[in-house]
Design a protein around this motif. Structure first.
Motif, short mmCIF file in Angstrom:
data_model
loop_
_atom_site.label_atom_id
_atom_site.label_comp_id
_atom_site.label_asym_id
_atom_site.label_seq_id
_atom_site.Cartn_x
_atom_site.Cartn_y
_atom_site.Cartn_z
N ALA A 22 52.55 39.33 25.82
CA ALA A 22 53.37 38.97 24.67
C ALA A 22 52.53 38.86 23.41
CB ALA A 22 54.11 37.65 24.94
N LEU A 23 51.33 38.31 23.53
CA LEU A 23 50.43 38.22 22.39
C LEU A 23 50.04 39.62 21.90
CD1 LEU A 23 48.04 35.29 23.36
CD2 LEU A 23 49.74 35.28 21.54
N GLU A 24 49.79 40.51 22.85
CA GLU A 24 49.43 41.88 22.48
C GLU A 24 50.57 42.56 21.73
OE1 GLU A 24 48.46 43.54 26.24
OE2 GLU A 24 46.34 43.00 26.11
N ASN A 25 51.79 42.35 22.20
CA ASN A 25 52.94 42.97 21.55
C ASN A 25 53.17 42.42 20.15
OD1 ASN A 25 53.45 44.54 23.81
ND2 ASN A 25 54.87 43.05 24.71
N ASN A 26 52.87 41.15 19.97
CA ASN A 26 53.12 40.51 18.68
C ASN A 26 52.03 40.77 17.65
OD1 ASN A 26 55.53 39.41 19.54
ND2 ASN A 26 54.60 37.48 20.21
N SER A 27 50.81 41.06 18.15
CA SER A 27 49.70 41.15 17.21
C SER A 27 48.92 42.45 17.30
CB SER A 27 48.74 39.97 17.45
OG SER A 27 48.20 40.03 18.76
N GLY A 28 49.39 43.38 18.16
CA GLY A 28 48.69 44.64 18.29
C GLY A 28 47.40 44.55 19.07
N GLY A 29 47.29 43.58 19.96
CA GLY A 29 46.11 43.42 20.80
C GLY A 29 45.71 41.97 20.88
N SER A 30 45.50 41.47 22.10
CA SER A 30 45.18 40.05 22.28
C SER A 30 43.69 39.78 22.23
CB SER A 30 45.75 39.55 23.61
OG SER A 30 45.05 40.14 24.69
N GLY A 31 42.87 40.77 22.58
CA GLY A 31 41.43 40.54 22.67
C GLY A 31 41.04 39.66 23.85
N ILE A 32 41.95 39.52 24.82
CA ILE A 32 41.72 38.63 25.95
C ILE A 32 41.76 39.42 27.25
CG2 ILE A 32 42.56 36.60 27.21
CD1 ILE A 32 43.99 35.75 24.62
N ASP A 33 40.73 39.29 28.07
CA ASP A 33 40.74 39.82 29.43
C ASP A 33 40.95 38.67 30.40
OD1 ASP A 33 40.26 42.35 28.51
OD2 ASP A 33 38.11 42.34 28.93
N LEU A 34 41.55 38.99 31.53
CA LEU A 34 41.87 37.97 32.52
C LEU A 34 41.32 38.36 33.88
CD1 LEU A 34 43.55 35.39 33.30
CD2 LEU A 34 45.46 36.96 33.76
N GLU A 35 40.61 37.44 34.51
CA GLU A 35 40.17 37.61 35.90
C GLU A 35 40.61 36.38 36.67
OE1 GLU A 35 36.04 38.43 36.43
OE2 GLU A 35 36.00 40.07 34.97
N CYS A 36 41.23 36.59 37.82
CA CYS A 36 41.78 35.47 38.58
C CYS A 36 41.07 35.30 39.93
CB CYS A 36 43.28 35.65 38.81
SG CYS A 36 44.24 35.51 37.28
N LEU A 37 40.79 34.05 40.25
CA LEU A 37 40.27 33.70 41.56
C LEU A 37 41.43 33.46 42.52
CD1 LEU A 37 37.44 31.28 40.40
CD2 LEU A 37 37.17 33.59 41.28
N PRO A 38 41.20 33.54 43.83
CA PRO A 38 42.31 33.40 44.78
C PRO A 38 43.03 32.05 44.65
CG PRO A 38 40.36 34.27 45.87
CD PRO A 38 39.92 33.84 44.50
N ALA A 39 44.36 32.10 44.64
CA ALA A 39 45.15 30.87 44.53
C ALA A 39 44.95 29.95 45.74
CB ALA A 39 46.62 31.21 44.37
N LYS A 40 44.55 30.52 46.88
CA LYS A 40 44.38 29.69 48.08
C LYS A 40 43.26 28.67 47.93
CE LYS A 40 41.31 33.01 50.41
NZ LYS A 40 41.15 33.90 51.58
N LEU A 41 42.45 28.81 46.89
CA LEU A 41 41.41 27.80 46.64
C LEU A 41 42.02 26.43 46.35
CD1 LEU A 41 38.80 29.76 44.47
CD2 LEU A 41 38.54 28.98 46.83
N HIS A 42 43.31 26.40 45.99
CA HIS A 42 43.97 25.11 45.77
C HIS A 42 43.96 24.25 47.03
CE1 HIS A 42 45.67 24.38 41.81
NE2 HIS A 42 45.77 25.68 41.67
#
Length: 202
Positions: A22-42
Motif C-alpha cells: 500500500a505504501l508503494e502504491n501511494n508513494s511510488g516505492g516504499s524503500g522497504i524490504d521484508l524478511e520473515c522468520l518462521p512463525a513457529k518460533l512463537h
C-alpha cells in the motif's frame, strides 16, 4: 546499498506485505524490504533473539537501516538485549496483540479477564498447526488441560473482515472449551510503525 530491511515475525508477514504494498502504491516505492522468520518460533520464544541476531548480521552492509518486526514476544527482554547489542530497533510493546489492539484497549482486555487466549488472523488460519500440533496437543490430548486450565475466554483480534475466519475462530474457542469474543482491530499500530519506517526510508 538498499535503504531499509524489516526482519519480522512470520505471523506478521501477510499484514506487513499488504501495508508495504500500500505504501508503494501511494508513494511510488516504499524503500522497504521484508524478511520473515518462521512463525513457529512463537512456541519457542527463547530461540527468537538469536534467530533475529543471525538475520540482522547476515544483512548488515546491504542496508542503511535494519529494523526488527517483533515485539518482545515472550523473550523476557532478551530480544531487547540483542537489539541493543546489534544497534537495531524493534516494534513497540510486549507482543503483537497489543500492537494490533492498542496499548490502552489491550490493557483493558487484560484487566477484564486475565485468563484470556488471544488469536490474530494469522493464528486463526494456522490454529491447528501452530497451537494444537505445535504444543503437542494433537498427539497428547491431555496436554490441553495442562496448557489451558487457567484460561476462560478466547479473544479474536480481527484484522480483516472474513466470515470464514470468524467461523474458524469460534471453532477454535469451542475446541478449547473457551468463551468466544471478537474485537475488530484492523491493522492497529502496525500502520503507524510502518509509516515511521517509511519516513526513515525516504
Amino acid at each position: 546499498m538498499s535503504k531499509v530491511l524489516v526482519v519480522a515475525c512470520g505471523a506478521l508477514a501477510k499484514e506487513l506485505r499488504y501495508l508495504i504494498s500500500a505504501l508503494e502504491n501511494n508513494s511510488g516505492g516504499s524503500g522497504i524490504d521484508l524478511e520473515c522468520l518462521p512463525a513457529k518460533l512463537h512456541n519457542r520464544p527463547e530461540l527468537i533473539p538469536e534467530a533475529v541476531r543471525d538475520r540482522v548480521r547476515a544483512a548488515r552492509g546491504r542496508y542503511q537501516t535494519i529494523l526488527v518486526g517483533y515485539a518482545d514476544c515472550g523473550t523476557g527482554g532478551l530480544l531487547d538485549k540483542v537489539c541493543q547489542e546489534e544497534g537495531v530497533e524493534r516494534l513497540p510493546g510486549p507482543h503483537c496483540y497489543e500492537l494490533y489492539a492498542g496499548a490502552e484497549a489491550f490493557a483493558q482486555l487484560q484487566e477484564e479477564e486475565l485468563g484470556t487466549l488471544y488469536l490474530t488472523d494469522y493464528l486463526v488460519r494456522h490454529f491447528e498447526r501452530l497451537i494444537l500440533e505445535g504444543l503437542g496437543i494433537l498427539d497428547h490430548p491431555e496436554l490441553q488441560d495442562v496448557y489451558f486450565k487457567n484460561y476462560t475466554r478466547l479473544v479474536y483480534l480481527s484484522q480483516e473482515h472474513d466470515p470464514e475466519l470468524d467461523r474458524l475462530a469460534r471453532q477454535a474457542a469451542d475446541r478449547l472449551g473457551l468463551r468466544f469474543e471478537k474485537v475488530v482491530t484492523g491493522y492497529g499500530g502496525l500502520v503507524d510503525a510502518l509509516v515511521e519506517i517509511r519516513e526513515r526510508a525516504a
